[in-house]
Design a protein around this motif. Structure first.
Motif, PDB file in Angstrom:
ATOM      1  N   LYS A  87       0.834  -1.208   0.000  1.00  0.00           N
ATOM      2  CA  LYS A  87       0.000   0.000   0.000  1.00  0.00           C
ATOM      3  C   LYS A  87       0.866   1.254   0.000  1.00  0.00           C
ATOM      4  O   LYS A  87       0.570   2.232  -0.696  1.00  0.00           O
ATOM      5  CB  LYS A  87      -0.919   0.001   1.236  1.00  0.00           C
ATOM      6  CG  LYS A  87      -2.005  -1.053   1.199  1.00  0.00           C
ATOM      7  CD  LYS A  87      -3.056  -0.702   0.158  1.00  0.00           C
ATOM      8  CE  LYS A  87      -4.163  -1.747   0.115  1.00  0.00           C
ATOM      9  NZ  LYS A  87      -5.086  -1.508  -1.024  1.00  0.00           N
ATOM     10  N   LEU A  88       1.949   1.214   0.783  1.00  0.00           N
ATOM     11  CA  LEU A  88       2.857   2.358   0.860  1.00  0.00           C
ATOM     12  C   LEU A  88       3.486   2.625  -0.508  1.00  0.00           C
ATOM     13  O   LEU A  88       3.591   3.769  -0.951  1.00  0.00           O
ATOM     14  CB  LEU A  88       3.945   2.087   1.904  1.00  0.00           C
ATOM     15  CG  LEU A  88       5.012   3.172   2.074  1.00  0.00           C
ATOM     16  CD1 LEU A  88       4.378   4.467   2.571  1.00  0.00           C
ATOM     17  CD2 LEU A  88       6.095   2.717   3.048  1.00  0.00           C
ATOM     18  N   GLN A 109       1.519  12.158  -9.611  1.00  0.00           N
ATOM     19  CA  GLN A 109       0.790  13.428  -9.505  1.00  0.00           C
ATOM     20  C   GLN A 109       1.753  14.608  -9.591  1.00  0.00           C
ATOM     21  O   GLN A 109       1.463  15.621 -10.234  1.00  0.00           O
ATOM     22  CB  GLN A 109       0.013  13.482  -8.183  1.00  0.00           C
ATOM     23  CG  GLN A 109      -1.240  12.623  -8.174  1.00  0.00           C
ATOM     24  CD  GLN A 109      -1.846  12.488  -6.797  1.00  0.00           C
ATOM     25  OE1 GLN A 109      -1.410  13.149  -5.843  1.00  0.00           O
ATOM     26  NE2 GLN A 109      -2.838  11.622  -6.658  1.00  0.00           N
ATOM     27  N   GLU A 141       2.291   1.732  -3.500  1.00  0.00           N
ATOM     28  CA  GLU A 141       1.262   2.230  -4.418  1.00  0.00           C
ATOM     29  C   GLU A 141       0.991   3.714  -4.180  1.00  0.00           C
ATOM     30  O   GLU A 141       0.875   4.504  -5.117  1.00  0.00           O
ATOM     31  CB  GLU A 141      -0.035   1.437  -4.234  1.00  0.00           C
ATOM     32  CG  GLU A 141       0.017   0.040  -4.836  1.00  0.00           C
ATOM     33  CD  GLU A 141      -1.218  -0.774  -4.502  1.00  0.00           C
ATOM     34  OE1 GLU A 141      -2.274  -0.163  -4.192  1.00  0.00           O
ATOM     35  OE2 GLU A 141      -1.139  -2.010  -4.528  1.00  0.00           O
ATOM     36  N   GLU A 142       0.891   4.080  -2.886  1.00  0.00           N
ATOM     37  CA  GLU A 142       0.594   5.466  -2.534  1.00  0.00           C
ATOM     38  C   GLU A 142       1.728   6.397  -2.952  1.00  0.00           C
ATOM     39  O   GLU A 142       1.504   7.479  -3.498  1.00  0.00           O
ATOM     40  CB  GLU A 142       0.357   5.565  -1.015  1.00  0.00           C
ATOM     41  CG  GLU A 142      -0.395   6.799  -0.577  1.00  0.00           C
ATOM     42  CD  GLU A 142      -1.803   6.854  -1.149  1.00  0.00           C
ATOM     43  OE1 GLU A 142      -2.243   7.967  -1.471  1.00  0.00           O
ATOM     44  OE2 GLU A 142      -2.430   5.793  -1.317  1.00  0.00           O
ATOM     45  N   SER A 143       2.970   5.938  -2.718  1.00  0.00           N
ATOM     46  CA  SER A 143       4.123   6.776  -3.070  1.00  0.00           C
ATOM     47  C   SER A 143       4.238   6.941  -4.584  1.00  0.00           C
ATOM     48  O   SER A 143       4.574   8.007  -5.086  1.00  0.00           O
ATOM     49  CB  SER A 143       5.417   6.184  -2.496  1.00  0.00           C
ATOM     50  OG  SER A 143       5.657   4.900  -3.021  1.00  0.00           O
ATOM     51  N   ARG A 144       3.922   5.876  -5.346  1.00  0.00           N
ATOM     52  CA  ARG A 144       3.939   5.980  -6.815  1.00  0.00           C
ATOM     53  C   ARG A 144       2.872   6.952  -7.298  1.00  0.00           C
ATOM     54  O   ARG A 144       3.101   7.743  -8.207  1.00  0.00           O
ATOM     55  CB  ARG A 144       3.697   4.605  -7.456  1.00  0.00           C
ATOM     56  CG  ARG A 144       4.929   3.727  -7.499  1.00  0.00           C
ATOM     57  CD  ARG A 144       4.712   2.485  -8.332  1.00  0.00           C
ATOM     58  NE  ARG A 144       4.654   2.781  -9.743  1.00  0.00           N
ATOM     59  CZ  ARG A 144       3.555   2.705 -10.493  1.00  0.00           C
ATOM     60  NH1 ARG A 144       2.410   2.347  -9.954  1.00  0.00           N
ATOM     61  NH2 ARG A 144       3.584   2.974 -11.765  1.00  0.00           N
ATOM     62  N   ALA A 145       1.677   6.900  -6.677  1.00  0.00           N
ATOM     63  CA  ALA A 145       0.592   7.801  -7.066  1.00  0.00           C
ATOM     64  C   ALA A 145       0.987   9.259  -6.811  1.00  0.00           C
ATOM     65  O   ALA A 145       0.757  10.136  -7.655  1.00  0.00           O
ATOM     66  CB  ALA A 145      -0.681   7.456  -6.301  1.00  0.00           C
ATOM     67  N   VAL A 146       1.619   9.500  -5.661  1.00  0.00           N
ATOM     68  CA  VAL A 146       2.066  10.859  -5.320  1.00  0.00           C
ATOM     69  C   VAL A 146       3.131  11.329  -6.304  1.00  0.00           C
ATOM     70  O   VAL A 146       3.120  12.470  -6.783  1.00  0.00           O
ATOM     71  CB  VAL A 146       2.608  10.906  -3.864  1.00  0.00           C
ATOM     72  CG1 VAL A 146       3.293  12.252  -3.585  1.00  0.00           C
ATOM     73  CG2 VAL A 146       1.482  10.672  -2.875  1.00  0.00           C
TER      74      VAL A 146
END
Length: 433
Positions: free
Chosen positions: A53-54, A64, A56-61
């Motif tokens: 999850k971490l 962006q 995935e979240e860091s890739r999304a950030v």
């Protein structure tokens, strides 16, 4: 007088002292080896949910942030205004031009996001034969637009890259295209029940041509480098001509045509194609021996072909000039799996053409003549063997394969001079009228 042990201790002490001094000097002189960047990052295991999850979240950030670094519509309009304001005379025709000095001025005023585009290297790339050493403003602006579009598309595709490794699996690309459908006006008329078949049809083209080794994944870089995305996004044009729609694999008429053909061939309506059903494909003149090879080599279910396998078959036969299509057909022709075609394999397939000619009441053609013509067309490195590369290099692969697998293809080749003369006569008649 010092004992032997004391001398040894003193020697070790001095050695350690001088060694540490020497090492210290080396260290102060070159510290690069202490700052080796980390180059390996272990992917989280399936049970490491929090780490996944971490990540995935860091890739999304990250994506962006990259997206915010791109020029938006307002900034592009501002750039066009600045370029137009600083155009350099004299005008040649209707083309607005700009010299290097004004080019740099625009770069200073356009803002930090545009800085990467205002370099001597890019100016030199776009410099052609202008006597005043200028470049076309429109060409430069189109270059910037294309770069921005490529980066936007890369970011968009990367959002579907579940593994985060720079490639898309089949399911990833299916999700991307499925969510793209509502943004393409040319696909407004598609029934939602057809979406899954449309997505399958579109995705197969990407995987057939960009994944020749059938690994089940495609590099995002390869997707961006080919023209398929351009064809797909061409469907945003609400006024796309009928001719463009017919030649675009991703258009609604094209997808419905391919799926409609599949349904028409499926006489027993079980959702699969038998060899007998596939034999009616196209003009119905593919040889039985070739169809046998299709069902031997391609993925089937209880001896029948599904829609996905059928799409590969269609893409190969409709694009016989392309290396990926020739590779598909070559594998079927290479019955001994030797990596080349010899006289035996050519004769094996051409015999079926001769048999079909007899059935249709035509005088069979000598295999020796056809074999000599094929070798003359291909001009292989080895005069007794034709490799896949020989076939591709010759630019005659589509003709050679048609001669061997399709009676209609052979007849067209055999009567090419008559057909050309007939076309010329028809053209002359049209000119006379």
């Amino acid at each position: 007088k010092k004992s032997e042990q004391e001398l040894k201790d003193e020697e070790m002490e001095l050695f350690t002292k001088y060694y540490m001094e020497w090492k210290g000097e080396r260290k102060s002189g070159n510290t690069s080896y202490t700052n080796i960047p980390r180059f390996y990052y272990r992917l989280p295991a399936e049970d490491e949910v929090l780490l996944q999850k971490l990540r995935e979240e860091s890739r999304a950030v990250f994506l962006q942030r990259k997206s915010r670094e791109l020029l938006d519509n307002e900034e592009l309009q501002n750039l066009w205004f600045l370029l137009d304001k600083h155009q350099t005379s004299p005008m040649i025709g209707e083309e607005a031009m700009i010299n290097y000095e004004n080019f740099l001025k625009v770069g200073e005023k356009a803002g930090p996001k545009c800085k990467q585009f205002f370099t001597a290297k890019i100016f030199a790339k776009l410099l052609h034969n202008d006597p005043y050493g200028r470049i076309s403003i429109m060409q430069f602006f189109n270059y910037v637009m294309r770069k921005v579009w490529l980066h936007q598309t890369r970011i968009g595709l990367s959002l579907y890259d579940v593994a985060g490794q720079g490639y898309l699996r089949e399911s990833d690309l299916e999700n991307y295209i499925l969510e793209l459908i509502p943004t393409l006006p040319q696909l407004d008329g598609l029934e939602k029940s057809f979406y899954s078949f449309y997505v399958c049809t579109a995705v197969r083209k990407f995987f057939f041509f960009l994944d020749p080794l059938r690994t089940g994944k495609i590099k995002i870089q390869d997707i961006l480098a080919c023209s398929f995305l351009d064809d797909l996004l061409e469907l945003r044009d609400e006024e796309l001509s009928k001719e463009s729609q017919e030649t675009n694999w991703f258009s609604a008429p094209s997808a419905l045509r391919v799926y409609g053909q599949y349904l028409n061939l499926d006489k027993d309506h079980n959702g699969m194609l038998s060899k007998e059903e596939l034999s009616r494909y196209g003009t119905g003149t593919l040889t039985n021996i070739f169809l046998d090879r299709v069902f031997q080599e391609c993925l089937t279910y209880d001896g029948e072909m599904d829609y996905k396998t059928y799409l590969d078959f269609v893409l190969a036969l409709e694009n016989r000039k392309e290396p990926a299509a020739l590779q598909y057909i070559f594998k079927l022709l290479d019955i001994e799996n030797k990596g080349y075609l010899n006289v035996f394999s050519l004769n094996y397939f051409f015999r079926a053409i001769q048999e079909q000619m007899k059935i249709h009441g035509q005088e069979p053609v000598s295999f020796q003549d056809v074999k000599d013509e094929i070798f003359d067309m291909v001009k292989p490195k080895d005069p007794y063997k034709i490799s896949l590369q020989d076939l591709i290099n010759s630019s005659q692969g589509d003709t050679v394969t048609s001669i061997l697998i399709d009676l209609n293809g052979f007849w067209t080749y055999e009567n090419r001079e008559v057909l050309v003369a007939s076309d010329n006569d028809n053209t002359a008649d049209v000119d006379d009228t």
